[in-house]
Design an enzyme around this catalytic site. Structure first.
Site, PDB file in Angstrom:
ATOM      1  N   ASP A 108       0.842  -1.188   0.000  1.00 58.97           N
ATOM      2  CA  ASP A 108       0.000   0.000   0.000  1.00 58.97           C
ATOM      3  C   ASP A 108       0.882   1.245   0.000  1.00 58.97           C
ATOM      4  OD1 ASP A 108      -2.475   1.267  -0.007  1.00 58.97           O
ATOM      5  OD2 ASP A 108      -2.454   1.503   2.167  1.00 58.97           O
ATOM      6  N   HIS A 115      -3.116  14.299   0.296  1.00 51.56           N
ATOM      7  CA  HIS A 115      -3.336  13.433   1.466  1.00 51.56           C
ATOM      8  C   HIS A 115      -2.130  13.458   2.404  1.00 51.56           C
ATOM      9  CE1 HIS A 115      -4.462   9.996   3.934  1.00 51.56           C
ATOM     10  NE2 HIS A 115      -3.316   9.415   3.625  1.00 51.56           N
ATOM     11  N   GLU A 180     -10.293   4.732   3.810  1.00 44.22           N
ATOM     12  CA  GLU A 180      -9.358   5.421   2.919  1.00 44.22           C
ATOM     13  C   GLU A 180      -9.738   5.061   1.490  1.00 44.22           C
ATOM     14  OE1 GLU A 180      -5.326   6.317   5.481  1.00 44.22           O
ATOM     15  OE2 GLU A 180      -5.223   4.650   4.064  1.00 44.22           O
ATOM     16  N   GLU A 182      -9.059   4.477  -2.124  1.00 40.42           N
ATOM     17  CA  GLU A 182      -7.873   4.151  -2.911  1.00 40.42           C
ATOM     18  C   GLU A 182      -8.273   3.402  -4.181  1.00 40.42           C
ATOM     19  OE1 GLU A 182      -4.477   2.517  -0.994  1.00 40.42           O
ATOM     20  OE2 GLU A 182      -4.969   3.328   0.984  1.00 40.42           O
ATOM     21  N   ASP A 212      -9.016   1.072   2.288  1.00 38.00           N
ATOM     22  CA  ASP A 212      -7.994   0.695   3.272  1.00 38.00           C
ATOM     23  C   ASP A 212      -8.490   1.123   4.656  1.00 38.00           C
ATOM     24  OD1 ASP A 212      -5.602   0.120   4.582  1.00 38.00           O
ATOM     25  OD2 ASP A 212      -4.689   2.022   4.009  1.00 38.00           O
ATOM     26  N   ARG A 216      -7.265   4.790  13.565  1.00 37.22           N
ATOM     27  CA  ARG A 216      -6.248   5.826  13.770  1.00 37.22           C
ATOM     28  C   ARG A 216      -5.634   5.790  15.163  1.00 37.22           C
ATOM     29  NH1 ARG A 216      -5.187   6.792   8.571  1.00 37.22           N
ATOM     30  NH2 ARG A 216      -7.082   7.330   7.449  1.00 37.22           N
ATOM     31  N   GLN A 219      -3.253   2.870  15.346  1.00 38.93           N
ATOM     32  CA  GLN A 219      -2.088   3.228  14.528  1.00 38.93           C
ATOM     33  C   GLN A 219      -1.141   4.172  15.265  1.00 38.93           C
ATOM     34  OE1 GLN A 219      -3.237   4.613  10.644  1.00 38.93           O
ATOM     35  NE2 GLN A 219      -1.135   4.961   9.938  1.00 38.93           N
ATOM     36  N   LYS A 232      -4.409  -1.566  10.377  1.00 35.59           N
ATOM     37  CA  LYS A 232      -4.903  -1.766   9.020  1.00 35.59           C
ATOM     38  C   LYS A 232      -5.070  -3.236   8.644  1.00 35.59           C
ATOM     39  CE  LYS A 232      -2.959   2.610   7.397  1.00 35.59           C
ATOM     40  NZ  LYS A 232      -3.871   3.186   6.381  1.00 35.59           N
ATOM     41  N   THR A 236      -9.134  -5.111   4.430  1.00 32.23           N
ATOM     42  CA  THR A 236      -9.070  -4.194   3.298  1.00 32.23           C
ATOM     43  C   THR A 236     -10.110  -4.700   2.314  1.00 32.23           C
ATOM     44  OG1 THR A 236      -6.688  -3.938   3.623  1.00 32.23           O
ATOM     45  CG2 THR A 236      -7.565  -3.270   1.475  1.00 32.23           C
ATOM     46  N   GLU A 337      -9.043  13.369   7.498  1.00 28.73           N
ATOM     47  CA  GLU A 337      -8.859  14.625   6.767  1.00 28.73           C
ATOM     48  C   GLU A 337     -10.147  15.437   6.731  1.00 28.73           C
ATOM     49  OE1 GLU A 337      -6.256  13.996   2.994  1.00 28.73           O
ATOM     50  OE2 GLU A 337      -7.090  12.052   3.559  1.00 28.73           O
TER      51      GLU A 337
END
Lengths: 410, 410
Positions: A108, A115, A180, A182, A212, A216, A219, A232, A236, A337
């Site tokens: 990934d 971003h 996410e 992607e 994805d 947070r 992480q 993560k 997925t 974001e």
């Protein structure tokens, strides 16, 4: 002209003809089979006599390895334009749509300038948002291939250690579950290494949408110094219809200017950007609209980078673009974001607010090629990538020692 | 007593009986087959009529998935103690010894306190050597499964971007090629998640030695913020003989005291340390001697951690212990530690010095169980894990743009 019915606006036109794997009749019924999607139906390739050794399969891997994908897709197109054979079409609504590929290695990336800049500003507000390596190589890491799942699979809220104010990690369901947006690229053909960017289309079989899912808070506690892992690895998801390189080639466009010019092994002469309009809906409400053409590092460069050290890549390998965000606030491809890590929660149509995802929230991603350039009569897209959040399935959390967690495997 | 010859000191005694995959007669000869090793021979399981559906295979994966490993190994032991059948034995010297498993997901950990402390001191000399999360969870990341290779495979020096004094990365063969002494654990059985540490032996099929080849200069430039990628993805080698959980169970010992006590999901009641003496030779000269029993995080905890977020693991998944180092300077499991990143080069018997590995250097790793406790009549070990460094195979390096790199795939 095809005899197959194609609803107006369907992304599964004759210009698309993506591959997928479906099963009819439940788990005790017929075996999975490789099909080509057209409109709201699938073409049964084996019934049509098209390379049954590669199409009577539970995954696309054999077909992807064989190098026969373009020929099989072309043959499917001829069948759909030849004498009408409605007995070879089956409604996709009656099918169980399966994960199309047994994923080999999944890498990934982190290739959107907007971003990466947003994340840098959120996580390190007093420093330069981009780290020194970011503009020199496509930063990426290996993800968990065995938990790649198909659209529609429930997204069970993951548990992990989350740091308290005392710096001690405690096992909790994540309170910061994110999506996410992607695009995923699937490798085909024989194993290869040191792939030049300008020959990427010889090694990429096709593309899917990819979500994805990320936790947070998990992480933040785990990621130093070796990168994200449990934040993560729980899941997925990818869209089920693999849009082939031949189908997406007409939508290749010039990619972003790269400054500074990258090392020669990353330089491109051909256009490797993609005019791909992307959208994310949260509980049916559009929260993100952006385009893939502003990605900084291209999939061609990502493939070149992955293999420049001599590492091989082969059919079934998957690489993710990294979260796709654009420069404006409604082009952000993740909740962290969109809400600036909860500082500005989203308000949904029902009046509720979101900093991150709640249980029972549904995230839907869509992507259409060529719309920015004005669109075409024959639309090409991925269809929907859908995921609904389910509560953590751990029955009880206990700090009393053994046997506190009912769902623990023995 | 077995009728099979076992040389004195062989790690492949009747107490071991590891599985492997071999091929005789060259690549055009018979197919690969699953065998059990005994002394300097292998037992042809299919010839002996032992579950040919699982043993007439090119990898151990079907056997590992089936849950029949213990039964097959026990049956092999009975055959070797029954009527003499020398026609079922073949010399391992005549075999091509293959990679025993198609690796699913590969997760590499960082679980030696001494190794993590050494690295912290070398890389961040003015800070606390251990990051705050290190004693709270087994830090790990996903590595590249598709480049796991078997002992003896040449280790081609990888290229990658290395930062110059100006902070600009330039593509170069690594000047800091390193080994990492590790133990790898292979998962068997059906896919599972949320595995409790104390049931790890139900899910671990067996163990191998693992060399996590690393390029320290490439790693330094790329690893922020998502962890190592090209610095390690070029190759990981494993020993070919999978020592089963049944064979290593007698050597389970109490593991290191963990302070602070970890979260309940990581707590163990049973002993999950391993009395495993490890040695690394560089060009025939021993440079490292240590024991696995001082590892901080156990393989049982690593498996529990990997799956606590709901991620599944299944047969063929591999996880690495992390570099095994002990507290003294001759117990360091990597060159960066042995030479303190080149500050104190090693001097070899021929008078040459090494900060990192040179082309044509050979690294040999060995491991024997139970030697610390005094050893046994029947030795159990992995045999040799060997790798010889070859020069970067890129013919010419050019910064002049396209076509400068002769080995680039087209």
């Amino acid at each position: 002209m095809t005899w197959a019915p194609i609803p107006s606006g369907s992304p599964f036109s004759m210009a698309n003809l993506p591959f997928g794997v479906v099963r009819y009749g439940g788990s005790d019924g017929p075996r999975p089979m490789v099909v080509v999607r057209i409109g709201d139906h699938v073409l049964d390739l084996a019934a049509a006599g098209i390379e049954p050794a590669l199409t009577e399969r539970a995954t696309l891997n054999a077909l992807m390895t064989s190098g026969r994908g373009a020929a099989i897709r072309a043959r499917a197109g001829e069948v759909l334009e030849g004498p009408e054979r409605v007995d070879w079409l089956r409604p996709v609504a009656d099918a169980e749509v399966l994960l199309p590929v047994a994923v080999g290695d999944y890498v990934d990336f982190y290739s959107s300038l907007d971003h990466a800049t947003n994340l840098g500003r959120i996580l390190r507000p007093h420093d330069e948002p981009l780290l020194p390596n970011w503009r020199q190589l496509p930063v990426g890491y290996h993800g968990r291939a065995g938990t790649v799942a198909v659209s529609g699979t429930p997204v069970i809220r993951p548990d992990g250690l989350v740091a308290g104010a005392d710096g001690v990690g405690r096992l909790e369901p994540t309170a910061a579950l994110d999506f996410e947006l992607e695009v995923g690229f699937l490798v085909g053909g024989p194993r290869a290494s040191r792939i030049a960017p300008d020959s990427a289309d010889r090694h990429v079989f096709g593309a899917v949408l990819l979500n994805d899912w990320s936790a947070r808070d998990i992480q933040a506690f785990e990621y130093q110094p070796l990168g994200p892992n449990l934040a993560k690895s729980f899941m997925t998801t990818i869209s089920p219809w693999v849009v082939t390189m031949d189908a997406l080639r007409p939508f290749l466009v010039e990619s972003s200017l790269q400054e500074p010019t990258p090392d020669p092994y990353l330089r491109m002469e051909r256009p490797w950007g993609l005019d791909l309009s992307l959208q994310v809906d949260l509980n049916g409400q559009t929260v993100t609209t952006t385009n893939f053409d502003r990605m900084y590092w291209t999939f061609a460069q990502q493939l070149a980078h992955t293999t420049i050290n001599g590492a091989t890549t082969g059919a079934g390998d998957l690489f993710g673009s990294g979260t796709v965000s654009g420069p404006t606030s409604d082009e952000r491809g993740s909740m962290i974001e969109l809400t600036w890590r909860g500082a500005h929660p989203l308000t949904l149509a029902d009046g509720s607010t979101r900093s991150f995802l709640h249980d029972r929230d549904t995230v839907t991603m869509r992507g259409f090629f060529g719309e920015k350039a004005g669109g075409r009569n024959e639309r090409v897209g991925f269809g929907d990538l859908i995921g609904t959040v389910a509560a953590s399935d751990v029955v009880a959390h206990s700090t009393s020692g053994k046997a506190g967690r009912a769902a623990l495997s023995r």
